[in-house]
Design a protein around this motif. Structure first.
Motif, PDB file in Angstrom:
ATOM      1  N   GLU A  57      12.144  24.824 -37.955  1.00 49.60           N
ATOM      2  CA  GLU A  57      10.812  24.479 -37.455  1.00 49.60           C
ATOM      3  C   GLU A  57       9.955  24.035 -38.638  1.00 49.60           C
ATOM      4  O   GLU A  57       9.790  24.794 -39.593  1.00 49.60           O
ATOM      5  CB  GLU A  57      10.171  25.677 -36.775  1.00 49.60           C
ATOM      6  N   GLN A  58       9.436  22.812 -38.577  1.00 48.83           N
ATOM      7  CA  GLN A  58       8.652  22.297 -39.692  1.00 48.83           C
ATOM      8  C   GLN A  58       7.223  22.838 -39.625  1.00 48.83           C
ATOM      9  O   GLN A  58       6.579  22.827 -38.575  1.00 48.83           O
ATOM     10  CB  GLN A  58       8.631  20.776 -39.697  1.00 48.83           C
ATOM     11  N   VAL A  59       6.733  23.345 -40.780  1.00 46.37           N
ATOM     12  CA  VAL A  59       5.415  23.946 -40.868  1.00 46.37           C
ATOM     13  C   VAL A  59       4.659  23.343 -42.048  1.00 46.37           C
ATOM     14  O   VAL A  59       5.221  22.584 -42.840  1.00 46.37           O
ATOM     15  CB  VAL A  59       5.507  25.485 -41.034  1.00 46.37           C
ATOM     16  N   THR A  60       3.400  23.707 -42.171  1.00 50.05           N
ATOM     17  CA  THR A  60       2.556  23.128 -43.214  1.00 50.05           C
ATOM     18  C   THR A  60       2.706  23.841 -44.550  1.00 50.05           C
ATOM     19  O   THR A  60       2.758  23.206 -45.606  1.00 50.05           O
ATOM     20  CB  THR A  60       1.077  23.176 -42.787  1.00 50.05           C
ATOM     21  N   LEU A  66       1.398  30.684 -49.062  1.00 51.02           N
ATOM     22  CA  LEU A  66       0.880  31.842 -48.328  1.00 51.02           C
ATOM     23  C   LEU A  66       0.750  33.049 -49.243  1.00 51.02           C
ATOM     24  O   LEU A  66      -0.230  33.802 -49.154  1.00 51.02           O
ATOM     25  CB  LEU A  66       1.800  32.152 -47.143  1.00 51.02           C
ATOM     26  N   ASP A  67       1.716  33.222 -50.130  1.00 55.51           N
ATOM     27  CA  ASP A  67       1.640  34.339 -51.077  1.00 55.51           C
ATOM     28  C   ASP A  67       0.432  34.187 -52.005  1.00 55.51           C
ATOM     29  O   ASP A  67      -0.160  35.191 -52.433  1.00 55.51           O
ATOM     30  CB  ASP A  67       2.919  34.432 -51.913  1.00 55.51           C
ATOM     31  N   PHE A 116      -8.701  28.143 -48.969  1.00 56.02           N
ATOM     32  CA  PHE A 116      -7.336  28.015 -48.475  1.00 56.02           C
ATOM     33  C   PHE A 116      -7.251  27.349 -47.106  1.00 56.02           C
ATOM     34  O   PHE A 116      -6.152  27.150 -46.579  1.00 56.02           O
ATOM     35  CB  PHE A 116      -6.668  29.396 -48.432  1.00 56.02           C
ATOM     36  N   GLY A 117      -8.394  26.994 -46.520  1.00 54.14           N
ATOM     37  CA  GLY A 117      -8.407  26.252 -45.266  1.00 54.14           C
ATOM     38  C   GLY A 117      -7.652  26.952 -44.158  1.00 54.14           C
ATOM     39  O   GLY A 117      -7.797  28.155 -43.932  1.00 54.14           O
ATOM     40  N   SER A 118      -6.797  26.201 -43.456  1.00 55.50           N
ATOM     41  CA  SER A 118      -6.087  26.738 -42.294  1.00 55.50           C
ATOM     42  C   SER A 118      -4.945  27.674 -42.659  1.00 55.50           C
ATOM     43  O   SER A 118      -4.290  28.223 -41.766  1.00 55.50           O
ATOM     44  CB  SER A 118      -5.542  25.582 -41.444  1.00 55.50           C
ATOM     45  N   ALA A 119      -4.709  27.877 -43.941  1.00 55.34           N
ATOM     46  CA  ALA A 119      -3.660  28.815 -44.356  1.00 55.34           C
ATOM     47  C   ALA A 119      -4.089  30.262 -44.168  1.00 55.34           C
ATOM     48  O   ALA A 119      -3.270  31.176 -44.326  1.00 55.34           O
ATOM     49  CB  ALA A 119      -3.280  28.589 -45.816  1.00 55.34           C
ATOM     50  N   VAL A 120      -5.369  30.489 -43.822  1.00 58.49           N
ATOM     51  CA  VAL A 120      -5.852  31.854 -43.635  1.00 58.49           C
ATOM     52  C   VAL A 120      -6.793  31.901 -42.437  1.00 58.49           C
ATOM     53  O   VAL A 120      -7.564  30.969 -42.197  1.00 58.49           O
ATOM     54  CB  VAL A 120      -6.541  32.381 -44.914  1.00 58.49           C
TER      55      VAL A 120
END
Length: 325
Positions: A57-60, A66-67, A116-120
């Motif tokens: 599954e391709q993700v951003t 994320l770490d 971090f925008g949409s990463a959090v």
């Protein structure tokens, strides 16, 4: 254990590790398909997963990105009543603040998250984050704090030397070198290690030859689950817990690499799962079949229920040089 489109869970994990932290966001269990999914950040990595027989599954965001979010919160935020950790399926870090977190502290969470925008994703939850100070069997330390026994373990370099794991906040509150007893007041051993906060595990040495020390978990219905090995839990995996307070309960992993602050400082590297342990379940075992996965740490409550937090068992085993049996 479910397989990822024809490859085992171990193979899926190994494949993600081979791709590296910049090309995969991790592995999670798709509950609808009952299959493990390897998340990837580029088509070349996706092709590698499919060629191995897995589901891609391709993700951003890769795990490294994320770490970095988790590291930023670990380094700059120490607010009681907060948790944060990886939601592999959503491909982001979920940050939760309970009802005790002030508006000013909540604004600080949003400030740390903004770069971090949409990463959090930051949100409030009703209720209160609690440590469950009170698995399996009832145990109590020198301060008469009730907890649950996690897993019986043995020294890897001396298999005849037996111990058990429980929560670090249980051993921490006995103030060191405490005697431990079972529910009948029978002496079972003495404390030799405690890691809390930072992590949440403690070690007690068995020291009563008259007490048997099987490598299993009591399910509180007259039956037992044998434990043969240990590993880390998968995202979205179905797992179970045992504790003297709530007995045998099961749920699904919601987040990994969670940081929680119970009021004594940040505890990092936890996992969050559905269902509700109670005071007294702390230190009890979290498992899937015959695999040891974690130790009960705490819970996050709100008006309609709660989720539980677990300390991965492999970290504790590695710290003390132990193994399950």
């Amino acid at each position: 254990m479910p397989v990822a489109g024809g490859i085992s869970g171990r193979d899926a994990t190994d494949l993600a590790e081979e791709l590296g932290a910049s090309r995969t966001g991790g592995v999670y269990l798709d509950q609808d398909r009952d299959r493990l999914v390897v998340t990837v950040t580029d088509e070349t990595a996706a092709s590698a997963v499919r060629e191995a027989g897995g589901i891609a599954e391709q993700v951003t965001y890769g795990a490294a990105e994320l770490d970095a979010v988790t590291d930023a919160f670990n380094e700059s935020v120490s607010v009681p009543g907060t948790t944060w950790g990886t939601d592999t399926e959503a491909n982001r870090i979920n940050v939760q603040a309970d009802s005790t977190v002030s508006d000013a502290d909540y604004a600080e969470l949003l400030r740390v998250a903004e770069p971090f925008g949409s990463a959090v994703h930051v949100s409030r939850v009703d209720g209160e984050l609690q440590e469950t100070i009170s698995g399996g069997a009832y145990i109590e330390g020198g301060s008469l704090v009730p907890c649950s026994l996690g897993f019986n373990v043995r020294d890897k370099s001396n298999p005849n030397s037996l111990f058990f794991l429980t929560a670090g906040h249980c051993t921490d509150k006995t103030y060191g070198a405490a005697d431990w007893r079972n529910g009948n007041g029978l002496y079972i051993g003495y404390e030799v290690g405690s890691f809390y906060p930072g992590a949440d595990f403690g070690l007690v040495r068995h020291y009563n030859a008259d007490v048997t020390k099987p490598g299993n978990v009591y399910l509180h219905d007259g039956t037992y689950q044998n434990i043969t090995h240990s590993r880390d839990p998968f995202a979205d995996e179905y797992l179970c817990s045992s504790g003297w307070k709530t007995g045998h309960i099961c749920g699904y992993v919601l987040q990994k690499n969670v940081t929680a602050n119970y009021g004594d400082g940040n505890v990092t590297g936890l996992f969050r799962w559905t269902n509700c342990i109670e005071g007294g379940d702390s230190g009890g075992p979290v498992f899937h079949g015959d695999a040891a996965l974690g130790i009960n740490s705490g819970k996050l409550t709100w008006n309609d229920g709660c989720d539980s937090l677990g300390q991965p068992v492999n970290e504790a085993l590695a710290w003390y040089g132990m193994e399950v049996y």
